[in-house]
Each structure stands twice: as C-alpha cells, then as structure tokens.
Design a protein around this motif. Structure first.
Motif, mmCIF file in Angstrom:
data_model
loop_
_atom_site.group_PDB
_atom_site.id
_atom_site.type_symbol
_atom_site.label_atom_id
_atom_site.label_comp_id
_atom_site.label_asym_id
_atom_site.label_seq_id
_atom_site.Cartn_x
_atom_site.Cartn_y
_atom_site.Cartn_z
ATOM 1 N N ILE A 157 14.267 44.999 15.049
ATOM 2 C CA ILE A 157 13.589 45.801 16.081
ATOM 3 C C ILE A 157 12.068 45.623 15.989
ATOM 4 O O ILE A 157 11.387 45.479 17.005
ATOM 5 N N ALA A 158 11.514 45.640 14.761
ATOM 6 C CA ALA A 158 10.049 45.587 14.615
ATOM 7 C C ALA A 158 9.465 44.303 15.232
ATOM 8 O O ALA A 158 8.525 44.391 16.037
ATOM 9 N N PRO A 159 9.998 43.105 14.910
ATOM 10 C CA PRO A 159 9.402 41.918 15.551
ATOM 11 C C PRO A 159 9.656 41.879 17.053
ATOM 12 O O PRO A 159 8.798 41.419 17.821
ATOM 13 N N ALA A 160 10.839 42.352 17.480
ATOM 14 C CA ALA A 160 11.136 42.330 18.921
ATOM 15 C C ALA A 160 10.041 43.094 19.667
ATOM 16 O O ALA A 160 9.461 42.595 20.645
ATOM 17 N N LEU A 161 9.730 44.299 19.195
ATOM 18 C CA LEU A 161 8.731 45.129 19.879
ATOM 19 C C LEU A 161 7.322 44.569 19.675
ATOM 20 O O LEU A 161 6.507 44.571 20.608
ATOM 21 N N ALA A 162 7.038 44.098 18.467
ATOM 22 C CA ALA A 162 5.679 43.597 18.169
ATOM 23 C C ALA A 162 5.297 42.465 19.112
ATOM 24 O O ALA A 162 4.146 42.358 19.536
ATOM 25 N N TYR A 163 6.275 41.602 19.444
ATOM 26 C CA TYR A 163 5.962 40.448 20.300
ATOM 27 C C TYR A 163 6.140 40.762 21.792
ATOM 28 O O TYR A 163 6.106 39.864 22.617
ATOM 29 N N GLY A 164 6.406 42.055 22.122
ATOM 30 C CA GLY A 164 6.389 42.468 23.527
ATOM 31 C C GLY A 164 7.732 42.495 24.228
ATOM 32 O O GLY A 164 7.786 42.519 25.458
ATOM 33 N N ASN A 165 8.820 42.490 23.463
ATOM 34 C CA ASN A 165 10.146 42.556 24.082
ATOM 35 C C ASN A 165 10.629 44.003 24.180
ATOM 36 O O ASN A 165 10.168 44.881 23.455
ATOM 37 N N CYS A 166 11.622 44.240 25.035
ATOM 38 C CA CYS A 166 12.336 45.520 25.057
ATOM 39 C C CYS A 166 13.649 45.332 24.299
ATOM 40 O O CYS A 166 14.131 44.201 24.135
ATOM 41 N N VAL A 167 14.238 46.450 23.866
ATOM 42 C CA VAL A 167 15.387 46.375 22.961
ATOM 43 C C VAL A 167 16.528 47.279 23.409
ATOM 44 O O VAL A 167 16.309 48.430 23.808
ATOM 45 N N VAL A 168 17.752 46.747 23.312
ATOM 46 C CA VAL A 168 18.958 47.594 23.330
ATOM 47 C C VAL A 168 19.630 47.378 21.979
ATOM 48 O O VAL A 168 20.019 46.251 21.647
ATOM 49 N N ASP A 443 12.041 39.085 -0.532
ATOM 50 C CA ASP A 443 10.826 39.721 -0.035
ATOM 51 C C ASP A 443 10.968 39.946 1.476
ATOM 52 O O ASP A 443 11.783 39.298 2.130
ATOM 53 N N TYR A 444 10.115 40.845 2.010
ATOM 54 C CA TYR A 444 10.258 41.179 3.436
ATOM 55 C C TYR A 444 9.277 40.398 4.321
ATOM 56 O O TYR A 444 9.333 40.531 5.542
ATOM 57 N N HIS A 445 8.380 39.600 3.710
ATOM 58 C CA HIS A 445 7.321 38.986 4.520
ATOM 59 C C HIS A 445 7.457 37.465 4.604
ATOM 60 O O HIS A 445 6.524 36.780 5.026
ATOM 61 N N VAL A 446 8.598 36.929 4.194
ATOM 62 C CA VAL A 446 8.816 35.479 4.206
ATOM 63 C C VAL A 446 10.163 35.197 4.892
ATOM 64 O O VAL A 446 10.995 36.095 5.011
ATOM 65 N N PRO A 447 10.386 33.939 5.326
ATOM 66 C CA PRO A 447 11.604 33.673 6.097
ATOM 67 C C PRO A 447 12.889 33.974 5.341
ATOM 68 O O PRO A 447 12.992 33.738 4.139
ATOM 69 N N GLU A 460 14.792 34.687 10.434
ATOM 70 C CA GLU A 460 14.274 36.042 10.574
ATOM 71 C C GLU A 460 13.130 36.207 9.589
ATOM 72 O O GLU A 460 12.992 35.450 8.630
ATOM 73 N N GLN A 461 12.364 37.294 9.796
ATOM 74 C CA GLN A 461 11.371 37.762 8.817
ATOM 75 C C GLN A 461 10.075 36.962 8.770
ATOM 76 O O GLN A 461 10.054 35.758 9.031
ATOM 77 N N GLY A 462 9.035 37.676 8.382
ATOM 78 C CA GLY A 462 7.725 37.075 8.235
ATOM 79 C C GLY A 462 7.227 36.514 9.582
ATOM 80 O O GLY A 462 7.751 36.860 10.645
ATOM 81 N N ARG A 463 6.247 35.632 9.509
ATOM 82 C CA ARG A 463 5.696 35.067 10.751
ATOM 83 C C ARG A 463 6.718 34.187 11.462
ATOM 84 O O ARG A 463 6.619 33.946 12.653
ATOM 85 N N TYR A 464 7.727 33.705 10.710
ATOM 86 C CA TYR A 464 8.755 32.837 11.313
ATOM 87 C C TYR A 464 9.575 33.579 12.368
ATOM 88 O O TYR A 464 10.237 32.963 13.198
ATOM 89 N N ALA A 465 9.555 34.919 12.341
ATOM 90 C CA ALA A 465 10.328 35.697 13.317
ATOM 91 C C ALA A 465 9.877 35.397 14.742
ATOM 92 O O ALA A 465 10.665 35.524 15.688
ATOM 93 N N ALA A 466 8.624 34.995 14.912
ATOM 94 C CA ALA A 466 8.105 34.713 16.260
ATOM 95 C C ALA A 466 8.912 33.620 16.958
ATOM 96 O O ALA A 466 9.013 33.581 18.186
ATOM 97 N N GLU A 467 9.508 32.743 16.173
ATOM 98 C CA GLU A 467 10.259 31.623 16.746
ATOM 99 C C GLU A 467 11.419 32.119 17.621
ATOM 100 O O GLU A 467 11.712 31.536 18.660
#
Ligand SMILES: NC(=O)C1=CN([C@@H]2O[C@H](COP(=O)(O)OP(=O)(O)OC[C@H]3O[C@@H](n4cnc5c(N)ncnc54)[C@H](O)[C@@H]3O)[C@@H](O)[C@H]2O)C=CC1
Ligand SMILES: O=Cc1ccc(S(=O)(=O)O)cc1
Length: 479
Positions: A157-168, A443-447, A460-467
């Motif tokens: 949920i956190a990356p989805a919202l951070a990058y501007g998506n809506c969530v169900v 860890d929570y900040h790496v892929p 998932e996770q870290g900056r790689y989540a943007a992909e």
C-alpha cells in the motif's frame, strides 16, 4: 462490527466473519464485514474516480499522509502488535517487530514521495530534448496473505500511494483485524475519499473482481502458487501489470567448516520462528558429512528447549499455527514424510491445548532426517514448523541440492570459508542469499523477491518498488 471502507465511507458487508484467536479458540476478537462482489465493484469505481486528482497530488501531500500513518503505527506498536499476535498466532515480540516494520515502511515511502526520479537526456537529433519520467499506473488491486497481516499490506500500500496510485485492498480472510486497523489509520490520516479502499471478503469473489475488472491497472499479490497462477492468468491477457510473491522451499546449507552455534541458531530461527509460516523460512537444511551428526544432535537439543504456547505469553518461542486448515496441512505433510521413509528425529505432534489448558492449533516443531531430494517434503511448500535435513558429500553437492527446487526465493549458507561463501552468493539460484544468517529476516529498504516459481514481475521494497507501481514516459521536445 468492523466495516469495509468504500469511497471514504465505512460500509457494512453482506455478512460478517468472526475473527478468532488460534492460541485460544474460545477467544473471539471481533466481527468483520464480508463484502459482496457488487461492493468490491463499488470500491473499484471509487478508486478509479479518485485517481485523476490523487495522481496530481503534490509530493508534500503524499509525504505528510504516509509519514503520519507511520507515526501513528509506531505510537500504537504495542496495541497493534497484541492484536496481530492474537489473530495470527506469531509471538508478541515477533508481532510487535512486524508492526515496527510496517511503520518503517510507511516512513520510507513517505520519503520516496519526495524523491521522484527522472532524467533529461539529449536526443541524437539536434535541438531535441528528451525527458524520461515515471507516472502512476492507476488503480492497484492489493491481495495479501495471512502470515504478515500488517507488514505485507504496508509494503504494497505504501509504495502504491507514494507513487500516486489509488488502491483497493483485499486482505486474507483469517486476519482482518490488522488490515482493518491499518485502513482506519490510513482513513484518518487524511487520504481523499476513494484513494484507499478496504474490501474484506473471500478470494473467490472479492479477490476475483480485482483480477477481472478492466479498471484495475495492476495487481500486487502474495500467497500460494496456485492463486498466484490464477492472478497471472486473469491479468496478463487483459494487459494488467502483475507482481506475484509466492512460495518457497528455501535451502540452508551447513558446511563442515561452519560455526556450529551459528548454523543451529540460523536453522532454528528460519525453520521454526513465526511457526515456520514465512515465505523466507528454510525448510530444507543441507548438511555436509563431516558436521552432519553433530548438527542434527545440536538441533534436537535446541528444539527441546523451544516453548510452544500462547503467542501472547511471555517466554513463548513458537505460537500456534494460524488455523485448523493450515494445521491439517502441516500434519498431512508430517505423515507423508514418515510414509516416504524419512526419520522423524523430533516433534511433529499436534498439541490440542497449551500449558494453561486453552484449546488452540499447536504443533511441536518437527525435524526430519535421512531425507532424500525427491521426497514431497523436500519439494512442496508445507508452510509450517517442519524442517528436513539432507546429507551432502561436499560443497558442490550441497549447492546442487540447494538449487534443485522449482522455487528460488531465499537461499542460505553457514560457512567460515570466504571462498565457499563467495561462490554460493554467485551461484545460488535465489533472489536473496544469506551468509551465516537465517534465510528469514530481511531489511525493509532493499529489494525483496525471488526467481523461478517463487516470484513473477518486478521486485518489491526499497526504490525498486517504483518499477511495478509506475510506468515510464519518454517525452521529446523540439526547442
Ligand atoms: N509464500 C507466502 O508468502 C505464502 C504462502 N502461502 C501458501 O498458501 C497456502 C494457502 O494459504 P492461503 O491463505 O489460502 O493462500 P491463498 O493464495 O489462497 O490466499 C492468498 C490471498 O489470495 C486471495 N485469493 C484466494 N483466491 C483468490 C482468487 N481466486 N482471486 C483473487 N484472490 C484470491 C485470498 O483471499 C488471500 O487474500 C498456505 O498453506 C501456504 O502454503 C500462504 C500465505 C503466504
Ligand atoms: O512482509 C513480508 C515479510 C516480512 C518479513 C519477512 S522475514 O521474516 O524478515 O524474512 C518476510 C516477509
């Protein structure tokens, strides 16, 4: 009653689900709404309608909301950890740790909202400039399992919202409590109506809507292989993006030169903690000849000290299995292992009551020895506190056995040899490799993610989540 969140409104379902405590089945945690397919469709409509405005929200707006969510989760760590341990059965320290992880994830992605990436690249043509930017996908369907009731929802949920998506968001049926608490926090943090929607209910109806609806641009799923394949089969033909985290049959190799205490500590942690119910758990321990017998004896001694009891009781090492269905699956595999000729060196009995006489889904952790690679207990994900030991002649055979699996999530080795550690990191066919560490414990900040049958789609996770949560745009401008 705990309702679903649809278009910013708490909405009763068509029936309710009674959430109970696997440590004491007499303990009812609460009633949770079960949504219909029609309500799931309403949630999709709400998210779809909210997307144009949310996709244009400022980085500051997204940061403020996600950071506030992280702060509230931290402030309520003890209470949310207690709820999590009560509904899922992991021990209280593990549950509080998971809640802390969820908070850290929200705060990490709050920061990511402030760091949108992009590139300016000169064209091969004179006078033309090129901008490469990332844009949100649209509405994301998030489908989660029961084994990390708040951390897995948080890391989708956190990356989805951070990058501007809506969530169900559709959580697993058996752990609605943590999901509802998270939805309540997100709602009160000030998200515009429809940006985030919670629809609790069954996979076969609510979940299925998220796979089939054309307005869902991407589905992020964690759970079983069978369901993951269903997600791909429904989404890929209609062009929706998918990110699947599925099973594991993670190996942990112990070489003759390993520090025995390190090897046993790591094998017990990754095999049995969280009742073995982690996708990163190691269920196959591959041990070379010279240390095999000493390792097995030390494992059994350590296992005798593990206290199997109420998840929320101080001193408990291993809580109950999540529910009767999972307990039946674990016991079935223990039976299969015995029929296949493996030796049950320790444990494997269901304990109907805990030390205080409360009824629950308790299982003494099981260790199989004298197993062979073709046995079903070495090939199929059991998802319980069941570990099998395989003998290997040397490092080369151990590596080959480690890679002999349809899965490829995590792979571990205990060794004091730099040469073997380095070779293993390069040649283990897994998305994550651990040296002298348990295979579980990331860890929570790496892929995070795997290969082969374990994972499909971007990490998932870290900056790689943007992909996964963004799509790339290349814009050309003639000056
Ligand atoms: N690798 C992992 O992280 C996990 C693996 N598992 C494995 O899966 C087995 C079964 O556990 P379950 O919770 O029943 O896993 P599952 O794969 O059935 O469920 C995971 C999620 O998918 C949803 N779902 C189920 N059918 C669906 C459908 N047709 N369309 C859309 N969503 C659907 C469920 O409601 C849940 O939210 C476990 O025994 C274990 O072997 C379970 C949880 C996590
Ligand atoms: O949220 C998913 C998750 C969290 C932790 C781990 S591990 O136990 O640290 O490996 C795995 C998956």
């Amino acid at each position: 009653m705990h309702a679903n969140l649809i278009a910013g409104t708490w909405t009763e379902g068509v029936r309710t689900y009674q959430n109970t405590n696997p440590s004491d089945t007499r303990d009812v945690i609460g009633d949770y709404a079960v949504a219909s397919r029609e309500q799931a469709l309403e949630a999709v409509s709400a998210a779809h309608a909210a997307f144009p405005a949310w996709s244009l929200s400022t980085p500051q707006q997204r940061f403020d909301i996600l950071d506030a969510v992280g702060n509230e989760i931290i402030a309520r760590k003890a209470e949310l950890g207690d709820l999590l341990a009560r509904e899922e059965g992991k021990t209280l320290p593990e549950a509080i740790g998971e809640v802390g992880r969820a908070a850290a994830i929200f705060k990490f992605f709050a920061g990511e909202a402030l760091r949108p990436g992009g590139e300016l690249i000169p064209s091969v043509r004179p006078g033309v400039g090129i901008e490469i930017t990332r844009e949100p996908l649209g509405t994301i369907g998030i489908i989660t399992p029961w084994n990390f009731p708040i951390a897995i929802p948080a890391w989708k949920i956190a990356p989805a919202l951070a990058y501007g998506n809506c969530v169900v968001f559709k959580p697993a049926e058996v752990v609605p409590g943590s999901a509802w608490a998270l939805a309540d926090i997100l709602h009160r943090a000030g998200l515009p109506a429809g940006v985030f929607n919670l629809v609790m209910g069954r996979g076969s109806d609510v979940g299925q809507v998220l796979l089939e609806d054309e307005r869902i641009a991407g589905v992020s799923f964690t759970g079983s292989v069978g369901t993951g394949q269903r997600v791909a089969a429904a989404c890929v033909p209609r062009g929706a993006k998918v990110q699947l985290e599925m099973g594991g049959k993670n190996p942990f190799v112990v070489l003759d030169d390993a520090d025995l205490a390190v090897a046993v500590g790591a094998a017990v942690n990754s095999g049995f903690f969280s009742t073995g119910q982690r996708c990163t758990a190691s269920s196959r321990v591959i041990v070379t000849e010279g240390i095999h017998d000493r390792f097995v004896a030390a494992m059994v001694e350590k296992m005798k000290t593990l206290k199997v009891d109420d998840a929320r009781k101080a001193g408990t090492d291993i809580g109950p299995v999540v529910d009767d269905r999972q307990l039946a699956q674990d016991l079935e595999y223990i039976g299969i292992g015995q029929q296949e000729g493996a030796k049950l060196a320790y444990g494997g009995e269901a304990l109907e009551k805990n030390a205080d006489g409360a009824p629950g889904f308790y299982l003494r952790p099981a260790l199989f020895t004298e197993t062979t690679p073709g046995m079903r207990i070495n090939r199929e994900e059991i998802f319980g506190p069941v570990v099998s030991v395989l003998r290997a002649k040397n490092y080369e055979e151990a590596l080959a056995l480690a890679n002999d699996t349809p899965f490829g999530l995590a792979s571990g080795i205990a060794t004091t040899s730099l040469k073997h550690a380095t070779h293993f990191k390069r040649h283990a066919q897994a998305g994550m490799v651990m040296v002298n560490l348990p295979t579980a414990g990331v860890d929570y900040h790496v892929p995070f993610g795997g290969r082969k049958g374990s994972s499909y789609g971007p990490r998932e996770q870290g900056r790689y989540a943007a992909e996964f949560y963004t799509t790339v745009k290349t814009a050309y401008t003639q000056a």
